[in-house]
Design a protein around this motif. Structure first.
Motif, PDB file in Angstrom:
ATOM      1  N   ASP A  69       0.801  -1.227   0.000  1.00  0.00           N
ATOM      2  CA  ASP A  69       0.000   0.000   0.000  1.00  0.00           C
ATOM      3  C   ASP A  69       0.836   1.280   0.000  1.00  0.00           C
ATOM      4  N   VAL A  70       2.143   1.179   0.089  1.00  0.00           N
ATOM      5  CA  VAL A  70       2.993   2.378   0.098  1.00  0.00           C
ATOM      6  C   VAL A  70       2.875   3.168  -1.214  1.00  0.00           C
ATOM      7  N   PRO A  71       2.853   2.520  -2.405  1.00  0.00           N
ATOM      8  CA  PRO A  71       2.648   3.308  -3.625  1.00  0.00           C
ATOM      9  C   PRO A  71       1.320   4.073  -3.609  1.00  0.00           C
ATOM     10  N   LYS A  72       0.295   3.494  -3.013  1.00  0.00           N
ATOM     11  CA  LYS A  72      -0.989   4.201  -2.910  1.00  0.00           C
ATOM     12  C   LYS A  72      -0.851   5.417  -2.005  1.00  0.00           C
ATOM     13  N   LEU A  73      -0.099   5.282  -0.895  1.00  0.00           N
ATOM     14  CA  LEU A  73       0.146   6.435  -0.025  1.00  0.00           C
ATOM     15  C   LEU A  73       0.868   7.544  -0.785  1.00  0.00           C
ATOM     16  N   ARG A  74       1.864   7.168  -1.581  1.00  0.00           N
ATOM     17  CA  ARG A  74       2.610   8.166  -2.366  1.00  0.00           C
ATOM     18  C   ARG A  74       1.682   8.863  -3.356  1.00  0.00           C
ATOM     19  N   GLN A  75       0.793   8.090  -3.988  1.00  0.00           N
ATOM     20  CA  GLN A  75      -0.156   8.658  -4.937  1.00  0.00           C
ATOM     21  C   GLN A  75      -1.119   9.613  -4.232  1.00  0.00           C
ATOM     22  N   LEU A  76      -1.608   9.227  -3.064  1.00  0.00           N
ATOM     23  CA  LEU A  76      -2.514  10.086  -2.307  1.00  0.00           C
ATOM     24  C   LEU A  76      -1.816  11.375  -1.880  1.00  0.00           C
ATOM     25  N   ALA A  77      -0.549  11.269  -1.504  1.00  0.00           N
ATOM     26  CA  ALA A  77       0.215  12.459  -1.111  1.00  0.00           C
ATOM     27  C   ALA A  77       0.424  13.381  -2.309  1.00  0.00           C
ATOM     28  N   ALA A  78       0.582  12.815  -3.502  1.00  0.00           N
ATOM     29  CA  ALA A  78       0.795  13.620  -4.711  1.00  0.00           C
ATOM     30  C   ALA A  78      -0.453  14.425  -5.061  1.00  0.00           C
TER      31      ALA A  78
END
Length: 149
Positions: free
Chosen positions: A104-113
């Protein structure tokens, strides 16, 4: 034992059971396993430490004021202003740490973007559960942070 006394005992047990259930269900991270949590962006410009925690009612509601969440990070007393929700991820709590799986870390990065000004993400259940620094997110590795109280 009289019928009235039996009904009073039964009512008391039901109220106690409802209260225990409410507190256990209210924060899913208090139960074992991985659970869905909402992800918010922390508004760094107007969030920060406070010297005095809110009064009893504010702490009971988890709020500093009408739009600011109260949390404690160790010795720090924080008033957090949030933007979102941005989405959800799976997280678990163990030994005083909240962990988001590496998947889920890539999803966190996407949400932060999506919120380009945020430097910190806040995982929310019943209240703020953890502060996740965006700079600390590395693909392929789980994101872990100290649990807020």
């Amino acid at each position: 034992m009289s019928t009235r006394r039996k009904l009073a005992w039964a009512g008391g047990i039901l109220v106690l059971g409802a209260a225990v259930t409410f507190f256990l269900v209210r924060d899913p991270l208090s139960r074992p396993g991985s659970h869905q949590v909402e992800v918010y962006a922390l508004d760094d410009a107007i969030s920060g430490e406070t010297q005095d925690p809110p009064g009893f009612l504010g702490r009971a509601l988890g709020m500093c004021d009408a739009d600011t969440y109260y949390a404690e990070d160790g010795d720090k007393k924080l008033c957090l202003v949030l933007n979102g929700p941005l989405g959800t991820v799976e997280a678990s709590r163990k030994n005083g740490r909240v962990t988001v799986a590496a998947a889920d870390v890539p999803k966190l990065r996407q949400l932060a973007a999506e919120d380009t000004q945020t430097t910190t993400l806040v995982l929310m259940t019943d209240g703020p559960a953890a502060l996740i620094p965006v700079a600390g997110l590395t693909d392929g590795q789980p994101a872990s942070a100290a649990a807020l109280s």
